[in-house]
Write an enzyme that holds these catalytic residues in place. Structure first.
Site, PDB file in Angstrom:
ATOM      1  N   GLU A  94     -60.611  23.275  23.702  1.00 43.18           N
ATOM      2  CA  GLU A  94     -61.974  23.015  23.198  1.00 43.18           C
ATOM      3  C   GLU A  94     -61.965  22.338  21.832  1.00 43.18           C
ATOM      4  O   GLU A  94     -62.998  21.858  21.382  1.00 43.18           O
ATOM      5  CB  GLU A  94     -62.807  24.310  23.176  1.00 43.18           C
ATOM      6  CG  GLU A  94     -62.494  25.323  22.083  1.00 43.18           C
ATOM      7  CD  GLU A  94     -61.350  26.294  22.413  1.00 43.18           C
ATOM      8  OE1 GLU A  94     -60.494  25.950  23.267  1.00 43.18           O
ATOM      9  OE2 GLU A  94     -61.314  27.378  21.799  1.00 43.18           O
ATOM     10  N   CYS A 143     -57.112  31.260  23.594  1.00 46.10           N
ATOM     11  CA  CYS A 143     -56.665  31.897  22.356  1.00 46.10           C
ATOM     12  C   CYS A 143     -57.246  33.308  22.209  1.00 46.10           C
ATOM     13  O   CYS A 143     -56.805  34.207  22.911  1.00 46.10           O
ATOM     14  CB  CYS A 143     -56.946  30.987  21.169  1.00 46.10           C
ATOM     15  SG  CYS A 143     -55.854  31.352  19.788  1.00 46.10           S
ATOM     16  N   HIS A 159     -56.068  25.696  22.222  1.00 47.41           N
ATOM     17  CA  HIS A 159     -57.516  25.445  22.209  1.00 47.41           C
ATOM     18  C   HIS A 159     -57.869  24.081  22.801  1.00 47.41           C
ATOM     19  O   HIS A 159     -58.101  23.136  22.043  1.00 47.41           O
ATOM     20  CB  HIS A 159     -58.020  25.412  20.755  1.00 47.41           C
ATOM     21  CG  HIS A 159     -57.989  26.722  20.057  1.00 47.41           C
ATOM     22  ND1 HIS A 159     -59.058  27.595  20.060  1.00 47.41           N
ATOM     23  CD2 HIS A 159     -57.039  27.287  19.288  1.00 47.41           C
ATOM     24  CE1 HIS A 159     -58.756  28.657  19.341  1.00 47.41           C
ATOM     25  NE2 HIS A 159     -57.542  28.497  18.855  1.00 47.41           N
TER      26      HIS A 159
END
Ligand SMILES: NC(=O)CC[C@H](N)C(=O)O
Length: 244
Positions: A225, A100, A223
Site C-alpha cells: 500500500e 505488516c 507494505h
C-alpha cells in the site's frame, strides 16, 4: 426460463472493507480502486472503511493495513469489533489480507510484543516476531520477485515488486498441521540474487518468511500500500472473486 433464452450468470457484487482504526487504510483504498479498474469484466466492487461491527458485517472481504498492531487491537477491543473480526476470519472464513501490522494481528502468536502481551485476531497458524528487523531506523526497501504477482502483459518485461519493510515482522515459526503455505521468503529479493551477496551484506536471513497464506487468510510483512503498484491488490481481488 425457456430454452431459447441465453443463460447468463448474475454479475457478482463484492464489497471489500479496509479496517480503518489506524494506519495505512487510505493508501489501501486508493490501490484497491486502481486494481478494480483491471477487473471490471469480472465483478462490480465497492470499497468501504470499516470502524464498526455493522460495517464489517456488510463486507465480503477485508484488508487490515500496516500501522501499529498494538494500537489497532486496543481500539478494536474497546467494542465488540475485535471479537467480530475473529469471527469474520476464523468462523465465517471470509478472505482477509493483512499487511505488516495487519499480518501480526492475523497471526496465532506474536513474539516481542509490548509488556503484558497483545490481543490478536489469529487465523494464520504462525508465530511472528513483531519487529524482526529492529527499529524504525533499520527499515529498508528491497526489490522482490514474487511468484503471485500477475504475469506481465504480452511484450512487457516482468518487473520486480518494491518491498517496503518498516519495523516489519517475519514468521519465526509455522505452527499447526501444515496448512500454512509459504508464499515468499527473503530469498525472493532480486538485488541479493543479482549481486550474489551474503546474508551479512543484506538485511535479514534469506529464509525469513515474508508472505504466507492459510485458506482465506493472507499475510505480508511489507507494505504494498505504500507503493503506487496495484499488482498485488489486483491478484488478491481476483482471488476474492474466484472464492465467491
Ligand atoms: N509498519 C508496520 O505496520 C509496523 C508494525 C509494527 N511492528 C507493529 O507491531 O505493529
Amino acid at each position: 426460463m425457456t430454452a431459447s433464452q441465453p443463460h447468463t450468470a448474475p454479475r457478482k457484487h463484492i464489497r471489500v472493507g479496509v479496517l480503518a482504526l489506524q494506519g495505512g487504510f487510505h493508501e489501501h483504498l486508493s490501490l484497491l480502486h486502481q486494481a478494480a479498474q483491471h477487473l471490471r469484466s469480472t465483478a462490480d466492487f465497492s470499497f468501504i472503511q470499516v470502524r464498526t461491527s455493522d460495517q464489517l458485517a456488510a463486507c465480503d472481504a477485508l484488508i487490515i493495513p500496516g500501522g501499529e498492531s498494538t494500537t489497532i487491537s486496543l481500539i478494536a477491543a474497546q467494542t465488540d469489533l475485535l471479537q467480530n473480526l475473529r469471527d469474520f476470519v476464523k468462523v465465517q472464513k471470509k478472505p482477509t489480507w493483512g499487511t505488516c501490522a495487519g499480518f501480526i494481528l492475523l497471526s496465532q502468536r506474536a513474539n516481542a510484543t509490548k509488556k503484558g502481551g497483545q490481543e490478536l485476531i489469529g487465523g494464520l497458524d504462525v508465530c511472528v516476531h513483531r519487529n524482526h528487523f529492529g527499529r524504525q531506523i533499520e527499515s529498508f526497501e528491497a526489490d522482490l520477485d514474487l511468484p503471485f504477482v500477475p504475469s506481465p502483459e504480452k511484450g512487457e518485461e516482468r518487473r520486480p515488486f518494491r518491498g517496503v519493510f518498516i519495523r516489519a515482522p517475519v514468521v519465526e515459526e509455522v505452527l499447526g498441521g501444515g496448512e500454512v503455505e509459504v508464499l515468499a521468503t527473503l530469498e525472493n529479493r532480486v538485488d541479493r540474487m543479482r549481486a550474489g551477496q551474503s546474508q551479512a551484506q543484506t538485511r535479514g536471513g534469506s529464509g525469513d518468511i515474508i508472505a504466507a497464506r492459510q485458506g482465506n487468510v493472507l499475510g505480508m510483512s511489507f507494505h504494498p500500500e505504500l507503493t503506487q503498484d496495484a499488482r498485488i491488490h489486483q491478484w488478491w481481488l481476483s482471488e476474492v472473486v474466484a472464492r465467491r
